[in-house]
Design a protein around this motif. Structure first.
Motif, PDB file in Angstrom:
ATOM      1  N   LEU A 138     -15.349 -23.318   8.067  1.00  0.00           N
ATOM      2  CA  LEU A 138     -16.406 -22.533   8.709  1.00  0.00           C
ATOM      3  C   LEU A 138     -16.730 -23.101  10.090  1.00  0.00           C
ATOM      4  O   LEU A 138     -16.957 -22.342  11.039  1.00  0.00           O
ATOM      5  CB  LEU A 138     -17.657 -22.526   7.829  1.00  0.00           C
ATOM      6  CG  LEU A 138     -18.863 -21.750   8.391  1.00  0.00           C
ATOM      7  CD1 LEU A 138     -18.487 -20.295   8.673  1.00  0.00           C
ATOM      8  CD2 LEU A 138     -20.045 -21.829   7.434  1.00  0.00           C
ATOM      9  N   ALA A 139     -16.713 -24.411  10.215  1.00  0.00           N
ATOM     10  CA  ALA A 139     -16.957 -25.019  11.530  1.00  0.00           C
ATOM     11  C   ALA A 139     -15.884 -24.601  12.521  1.00  0.00           C
ATOM     12  O   ALA A 139     -16.164 -24.354  13.711  1.00  0.00           O
ATOM     13  CB  ALA A 139     -17.000 -26.536  11.396  1.00  0.00           C
ATOM     14  N   ALA A 140     -14.633 -24.508  12.056  1.00  0.00           N
ATOM     15  CA  ALA A 140     -13.545 -24.061  12.937  1.00  0.00           C
ATOM     16  C   ALA A 140     -13.755 -22.618  13.358  1.00  0.00           C
ATOM     17  O   ALA A 140     -13.508 -22.250  14.516  1.00  0.00           O
ATOM     18  CB  ALA A 140     -12.199 -24.226  12.230  1.00  0.00           C
ATOM     19  N   ALA A 142     -16.569 -22.604  15.952  1.00  0.00           N
ATOM     20  CA  ALA A 142     -16.128 -23.168  17.230  1.00  0.00           C
ATOM     21  C   ALA A 142     -15.234 -22.181  17.976  1.00  0.00           C
ATOM     22  O   ALA A 142     -15.375 -21.983  19.193  1.00  0.00           O
ATOM     23  CB  ALA A 142     -15.390 -24.485  16.992  1.00  0.00           C
ATOM     24  N   ARG A 143     -14.304 -21.539  17.259  1.00  0.00           N
ATOM     25  CA  ARG A 143     -13.442 -20.544  17.893  1.00  0.00           C
ATOM     26  C   ARG A 143     -14.260 -19.371  18.412  1.00  0.00           C
ATOM     27  O   ARG A 143     -13.968 -18.821  19.488  1.00  0.00           O
ATOM     28  CB  ARG A 143     -12.386 -20.075  16.881  1.00  0.00           C
ATOM     29  CG  ARG A 143     -11.637 -18.809  17.262  1.00  0.00           C
ATOM     30  CD  ARG A 143     -10.859 -18.937  18.550  1.00  0.00           C
ATOM     31  NE  ARG A 143     -10.227 -17.688  18.925  1.00  0.00           N
ATOM     32  CZ  ARG A 143     -10.822 -16.702  19.582  1.00  0.00           C
ATOM     33  NH1 ARG A 143     -12.096 -16.829  19.945  1.00  0.00           N
ATOM     34  NH2 ARG A 143     -10.175 -15.600  19.894  1.00  0.00           N
ATOM     35  N   SER A 144     -15.290 -18.973  17.699  1.00  0.00           N
ATOM     36  CA  SER A 144     -16.110 -17.832  18.105  1.00  0.00           C
ATOM     37  C   SER A 144     -16.880 -18.114  19.387  1.00  0.00           C
ATOM     38  O   SER A 144     -17.283 -17.185  20.093  1.00  0.00           O
ATOM     39  CB  SER A 144     -17.091 -17.464  16.981  1.00  0.00           C
ATOM     40  OG  SER A 144     -16.403 -17.172  15.786  1.00  0.00           O
ATOM     41  N   ALA A 186     -11.974 -16.099  14.447  1.00  0.00           N
ATOM     42  CA  ALA A 186     -13.211 -15.733  15.143  1.00  0.00           C
ATOM     43  C   ALA A 186     -14.086 -14.846  14.270  1.00  0.00           C
ATOM     44  O   ALA A 186     -13.600 -13.942  13.592  1.00  0.00           O
ATOM     45  CB  ALA A 186     -12.885 -15.027  16.454  1.00  0.00           C
ATOM     46  N   LEU A 187     -15.378 -15.118  14.291  1.00  0.00           N
ATOM     47  CA  LEU A 187     -16.349 -14.333  13.540  1.00  0.00           C
ATOM     48  C   LEU A 187     -16.716 -13.083  14.338  1.00  0.00           C
ATOM     49  O   LEU A 187     -16.978 -13.161  15.541  1.00  0.00           O
ATOM     50  CB  LEU A 187     -17.608 -15.156  13.267  1.00  0.00           C
ATOM     51  CG  LEU A 187     -17.410 -16.413  12.403  1.00  0.00           C
ATOM     52  CD1 LEU A 187     -18.620 -17.330  12.528  1.00  0.00           C
ATOM     53  CD2 LEU A 187     -17.175 -16.028  10.946  1.00  0.00           C
ATOM     54  N   ASN A 188     -16.715 -11.940  13.685  1.00  0.00           N
ATOM     55  CA  ASN A 188     -17.150 -10.684  14.314  1.00  0.00           C
ATOM     56  C   ASN A 188     -16.314 -10.290  15.523  1.00  0.00           C
ATOM     57  O   ASN A 188     -16.794  -9.577  16.405  1.00  0.00           O
ATOM     58  CB  ASN A 188     -18.627 -10.766  14.734  1.00  0.00           C
ATOM     59  CG  ASN A 188     -19.552 -10.933  13.543  1.00  0.00           C
ATOM     60  OD1 ASN A 188     -19.250 -10.476  12.440  1.00  0.00           O
ATOM     61  ND2 ASN A 188     -20.674 -11.599  13.748  1.00  0.00           N
ATOM     62  N   GLY A 202     -24.563 -12.407  17.922  1.00  0.00           N
ATOM     63  CA  GLY A 202     -24.674 -13.386  16.843  1.00  0.00           C
ATOM     64  C   GLY A 202     -24.344 -12.733  15.524  1.00  0.00           C
ATOM     65  O   GLY A 202     -23.840 -11.618  15.457  1.00  0.00           O
ATOM     66  N   ARG A 203     -24.657 -13.426  14.455  1.00  0.00           N
ATOM     67  CA  ARG A 203     -24.387 -12.899  13.135  1.00  0.00           C
ATOM     68  C   ARG A 203     -25.550 -13.220  12.221  1.00  0.00           C
ATOM     69  O   ARG A 203     -26.309 -14.157  12.456  1.00  0.00           O
ATOM     70  CB  ARG A 203     -23.098 -13.499  12.564  1.00  0.00           C
ATOM     71  CG  ARG A 203     -23.132 -15.015  12.427  1.00  0.00           C
ATOM     72  CD  ARG A 203     -21.810 -15.558  11.920  1.00  0.00           C
ATOM     73  NE  ARG A 203     -21.828 -17.013  11.850  1.00  0.00           N
ATOM     74  CZ  ARG A 203     -22.274 -17.691  10.812  1.00  0.00           C
ATOM     75  NH1 ARG A 203     -22.765 -17.051   9.760  1.00  0.00           N
ATOM     76  NH2 ARG A 203     -22.256 -19.006  10.802  1.00  0.00           N
TER      77      ARG A 203
END
Length: 309
Positions: A39-41, A44-46, A150-152, A176-177
């Protein structure tokens, strides 16, 4: 008790017994510290920062029998909308135009059974069609591909019309999310290691569902920044021959953004043009920019070839 009420009660009891005997649906194991690293990765990518566009060369190298082949596709991506365009003509073909070989035949006749004088017969089939030098063909790949880290993030799309990439279209950013992030993998901590003085976490990933969509199988992340440095993925691209084998993907950081540096096939590629060995795809000459030149804004391809999934 009436017959109607009796059968209704019996049916209810049968459903209850069936439910008690049914196996529970599969569920993910409890979260572990490895899930927190993954999740941290993702987070960070996001947070990577990008210019509006990236201009780059997608370079394919492989060995086809005794021949070393290089194909270079000039590519532009709108990084905000994740929309990609690759030029229809590879650089090597533009530098040395190809002269087709083969013998065409055609047959035809007029009402009298004889072809009228001065009229060419219709084109027929190529009798000895020459093999293509590059059985992979055109690639329209995004240089910021992250295989779902990446998130979202918006899905990656390809277009044959460069004017669509260059168009002034406002893309609303993801601010954001909220809520929890759906788990897509069982994550295993495969241990830490150091490479060139940089401490890395090594994670194994097994998809909980849809393995053709969730393709990450291993991931190495920087222990300090949590950014990805490389990965093993189960296939790249949206169809054969690239999506049938594992690839090692190497990432790089440029001006605050996370980009793909190189993708290396971990097995030979079986294609209609024969077996290809030592296949690599590199993203060279990457230039993030907020403004395209007039020449970079032009381009129309007949096809997009192989694209991101």
């Amino acid at each position: 008790m009436s017959a109607k009420r009796f059968f209704r009660a019996a049916a209810t009891a049968l459903v209850a017994v069936t439910a008690l005997g049914a196996a529970p649906p599969p569920s993910a194991p409890p979260e572990t510290p490895a899930d927190a690293l993954y999740l941290a990765a993702r987070e960070a990518r996001s947070q990577s920062a990008y210019a509006r566009y990236a201009v780059y060369a997608t370079v394919v190298r492989f060995r086809n029998g005794a021949h070393q082949v290089v194909s270079t596709w000039d590519t532009v991506e709108d990084l905000r909308r994740r929309l990609v365009h690759a030029h229809a003509l590879r650089r090597e073909e533009a530098a040395h135009p190809h002269v087709p070989h083969g013998i065409n035949i055609g047959m035809g006749a007029g009402p009298s059974g004889v072809m009228p004088a001065g009229q060419m017969p219709p084109k027929g089939a190529v009798l000895n069609r020459e093999p293509t030098e590059d059985p992979i063909g055109q690639l329209t790949f995004a240089v910021d591909q992250d295989f779902g880290l990446a998130l979202n993030a918006q899905p990656i799309a390809a277009t044959a019309d460069m004017s669509q990439v260059a168009a002034s279209v406002t893309a609303l950013p993801h601010i954001g999310r909220t809520g929890t992030v759906a788990r897509t993998y069982v994550v295993t901590d495969l241990g830490d290691l150091a490479e060139d003085g940089v401490a890395l976490h090594h994670l194994g990933l097994k998809p909980l569902r849809d393995p053709h969509r969730f393709r990450l199988r291993e991931l190495w992340i920087d222990a300090k920044t949590a950014l990805p440095t490389r990965a093993v993925v189960a296939g790249i691209g949206n169809h054969a021959p690239l999506d049938g084998i594992d690839w090692r993907v190497e990432f790089t950081q440029l001006q605050g953004g996370t980009y793909v540096a190189r993708e290396v096939a971990l097995a030979p590629l079986e294609t209609g043009g024969g077996r290809l060995d030592d296949v690599t795809i590199s993203f060279d000459e990457v230039r993030p920019t907020n403004r395209l030149t007039p020449l970079e804004s032009l381009g129309l391809s007949g096809d997009v070839g192989i694209t991101d999934p």
